[in-house]
Design an enzyme around this catalytic site. Structure first.
Site, short mmCIF file in Angstrom:
data_model
loop_
_atom_site.label_atom_id
_atom_site.label_comp_id
_atom_site.label_asym_id
_atom_site.label_seq_id
_atom_site.Cartn_x
_atom_site.Cartn_y
_atom_site.Cartn_z
N ASP A 3 1.08 -2.30 -3.88
CA ASP A 3 1.40 -1.23 -2.94
C ASP A 3 2.15 -0.08 -3.60
O ASP A 3 2.73 -0.23 -4.68
CB ASP A 3 2.30 -1.75 -1.81
CG ASP A 3 1.58 -2.70 -0.88
OD1 ASP A 3 0.46 -3.11 -1.21
OD2 ASP A 3 2.16 -3.03 0.16
N HIS A 10 3.87 -4.59 -6.13
CA HIS A 10 3.96 -3.12 -6.10
C HIS A 10 3.65 -2.55 -7.48
O HIS A 10 4.36 -2.87 -8.44
CB HIS A 10 5.36 -2.68 -5.67
CG HIS A 10 5.69 -3.05 -4.26
ND1 HIS A 10 6.14 -4.30 -3.91
CD2 HIS A 10 5.58 -2.33 -3.11
CE1 HIS A 10 6.33 -4.32 -2.59
NE2 HIS A 10 5.99 -3.15 -2.08
N HIS A 36 -2.31 3.13 2.51
CA HIS A 36 -0.91 2.72 2.77
C HIS A 36 -0.15 3.90 3.37
O HIS A 36 1.04 4.05 3.11
CB HIS A 36 -0.28 2.24 1.47
CG HIS A 36 0.96 1.41 1.64
ND1 HIS A 36 1.13 0.49 2.66
CD2 HIS A 36 2.11 1.34 0.91
CE1 HIS A 36 2.33 -0.09 2.54
NE2 HIS A 36 2.95 0.42 1.50
N HIS A 52 4.36 6.96 3.52
CA HIS A 52 5.10 5.70 3.63
C HIS A 52 6.19 5.71 4.70
O HIS A 52 7.26 5.12 4.52
CB HIS A 52 5.69 5.29 2.28
CG HIS A 52 5.86 3.80 2.12
ND1 HIS A 52 6.92 3.12 2.68
CD2 HIS A 52 5.10 2.87 1.51
CE1 HIS A 52 6.81 1.85 2.39
NE2 HIS A 52 5.71 1.66 1.68
NI NI Z 1 4.91 -0.05 0.79
#
Ligand code: NI
Length: 489
Positions: free
Chosen positions: A290, A434, A340, A344
């Site tokens: 991510d 991530h 995503h 964010h």
């Molecule tokens: Ni995230």
């Protein structure tokens, strides 16, 4: 020095002073951005060579809702350093003023960025920070500049020729605000670098001075900004300020007409390397990355390629817009690119229209880069809402959370991160990592080696579900082998 690397690039809209996920939970719309003169001219970051989005975290940030992004401008290291200092200052203030495990709706800090200039002579970066403390978003802006001829980074008042120029400008801005008859507190418009900390230019070369929410008036005013014509700023600009204005005027305009009202239809995303594994029989596991693309993403792609492992990348739209070549590489190398959100924000706090805007802009950015339309979205912070489910259903995307959290988001020891993935591994699992984190990238080879030895195949998320497929709008946290055929919601 900057080189243009994308003839087509990815179109960003000049009007993104209001967009780009600058979320506001306030019922009052950001009125001033519709007024043409205060609209700042922005540059498409995909056109700037060597630019990548960086994020900052703190080991002790815990589960706080924080996402802080700023550009790493390779040709302007002093600017990058100044941007990072500003990012860390905001993060430190937020961590100090909030507690982890706060009740819903969680406090949240979000910073994203735009380019106000990017030429051989001058680079400008506007940071937008939103803070949420239980009721409304409070937004602030700060624009930092870099002069390539002097190798100096400076705040917005560096555009002006000293203290007296700032005094004069403050007087001009006061008068302009008074003329508009807004509910502004004129006495707050003082000649202070902290008050005049966000200045840039509009396409006509007018100096746009903008204030933070609540800085010079009630929060209901939203963004208060004025544009000062060149005649009135002529004697006020410093040498660097003149160069900045020249750079803005000379820059190619962001061609808003290339952002189609209806984007061309691209096929639904699927892995270009999928189809040779049956996860009903094989030991499959899905690594997900991510918050990228970031500085370590290329290295991660190398690591995955070496092991012939496929993964799913949930990319942040505003970061993807700056590095479309990395998205193209992900897609070409058999990985799947998912959505995503644009910047964010916790989408569960937002209205339908803001969710649709955030996901929709990201869809466009990803499909322009990869030629495929994402079918998966991961909610930032894993935060689900009914509106989010309905909107993602409308947009043809399934929602994907995870069942193994490697706790890599705030950095830490790669071995510990790898251990969490390896210990938690089971067929059908979805692992949260991530690619914005160097820790995660360093942990990946360990995970690949150990789990390959245990007989695992690394697949993209939809491969876990095989021919049964995934249903738009539903939330998934692990493959069918782990939780049975029933999705979580
Ligand atoms: Ni995230």
């Amino acid at each position: 020095m900057h080189r243009f690397r994308f003839a087509g690039g990815i179109a960003l809209i000049a009007a993104s002073a209001v967009g780009c996920g600058m979320a506001t939970a306030s019922r009052t719309p950001d009125l001033t951005v519709r007024a043409e003169p205060t609209m700042i001219k922005f540059v498409d970051p995909a056109q700037v060579d060597g630019l990548i989005t960086r994020t900052v975290t703190r080991r002790d940030a815990g589960d706080r809702y924080v996402h802080i992004a700023f550009p790493d401008v390779r040709t302007a290291p002093a600017l990058t350093k100044k941007l990072e200092q500003e990012a860390r200052r905001r993060l430190d203030d937020f961590v100090t003023s909030t507690k982890p495990d706060s009740p819903e709706p969680r406090p949240e800090l979000n910073m994203d960025w735009q380019l106000t200039a990017a030429t051989h002579g001058v680079t400008g970066v506007r940071l937008r920070t939103g803070e949420f403390h239980g009721a409304n978003w409070t937004n602030s802006r700060r624009t930092l500049w870099y002069d390539h001829t002097t190798d100096q980074a400076f705040g917005s008042t560096g555009l002006l020729d000293g203290e007296s120029a700032l005094q004069t400008l403050a007087g001009v801005v006061q008068r302009k605000l008074q003329e508009r008859k807004l509910d502004v507190d004129i006495s707050a418009v003082v000649a202070d670098p902290d008050v005049f900390d966000s200045m840039a230019f509009n396409p006509r070369g007018e100096l746009v001075v903008e204030f933070d929410d609540y800085q010079v008036g009630p929060g209901s005013l939203g963004r208060v900004a004025v544009a000062v014509p060149p005649l009135q700023t002529e004697a006020l600009l410093s040498e660097a300020g003149r160069r900045a204005r020249t750079a803005v005027l000379a820059a190619r305009p962001v061609p808003s007409k290339t952002l189609p009202v209806k984007p061309p239809r691209t096929p639904a995303a699927r892995s270009s390397a999928a189809g040779d594994v049956d996860c009903a029989k094989a030991k499959c596991i899905a690594l997900t990355f991510d918050d990228g693309p970031g500085p370590a993403t290329g290295e991660l792609l190398d690591v995955l390629a070496e092991s012939k492992a496929r993964a799913t990348f949930f990319t942040v739209g505003s970061s993807a817009a700056a590095a479309p070549e990395l998205l193209r590489r992900m897609s070409e190398e058999g990985h799947l690119v998912g959505n995503h959100s644009w910047a964010h924000h916790d989408l569960s706090k937002l209205s339908n229209s803001k969710i649709a805007d955030s996901l929709g802009r990201t869809q466009q950015t990803i499909s322009a880069a990869t030629g495929q339309t994402p079918t998966l979205a991961r909610p930032p912070y894993g935060a689900w809402s009914k509106d989010l489910a309905l909107t993602s259903q409308d947009m043809g995307m399934a929602l994907v959370n995870w069942d193994i959290d490697t706790l890599d988001r705030n950095g830490g020891d790669p071995k510990a991160v790898a251990e969490l993935a390896i210990k938690g591994a089971r067929p059908g699992a979805i692992v949260l990592m991530h690619d914005s984190s160097r820790t995660s990238v360093a942990a990946t080879p360990i995970i690949l080696e150990r789990l390959t030895a245990e007989g695992y195949t690394f697949v993209t998320v939809p491969e876990l579900y095989g021919s049964a497929g995934m249903t738009p709008g539903r939330l998934y946290s692990s493959g069918p082998k782990v939780i049975g055929k029933r999705p979580l919601t």
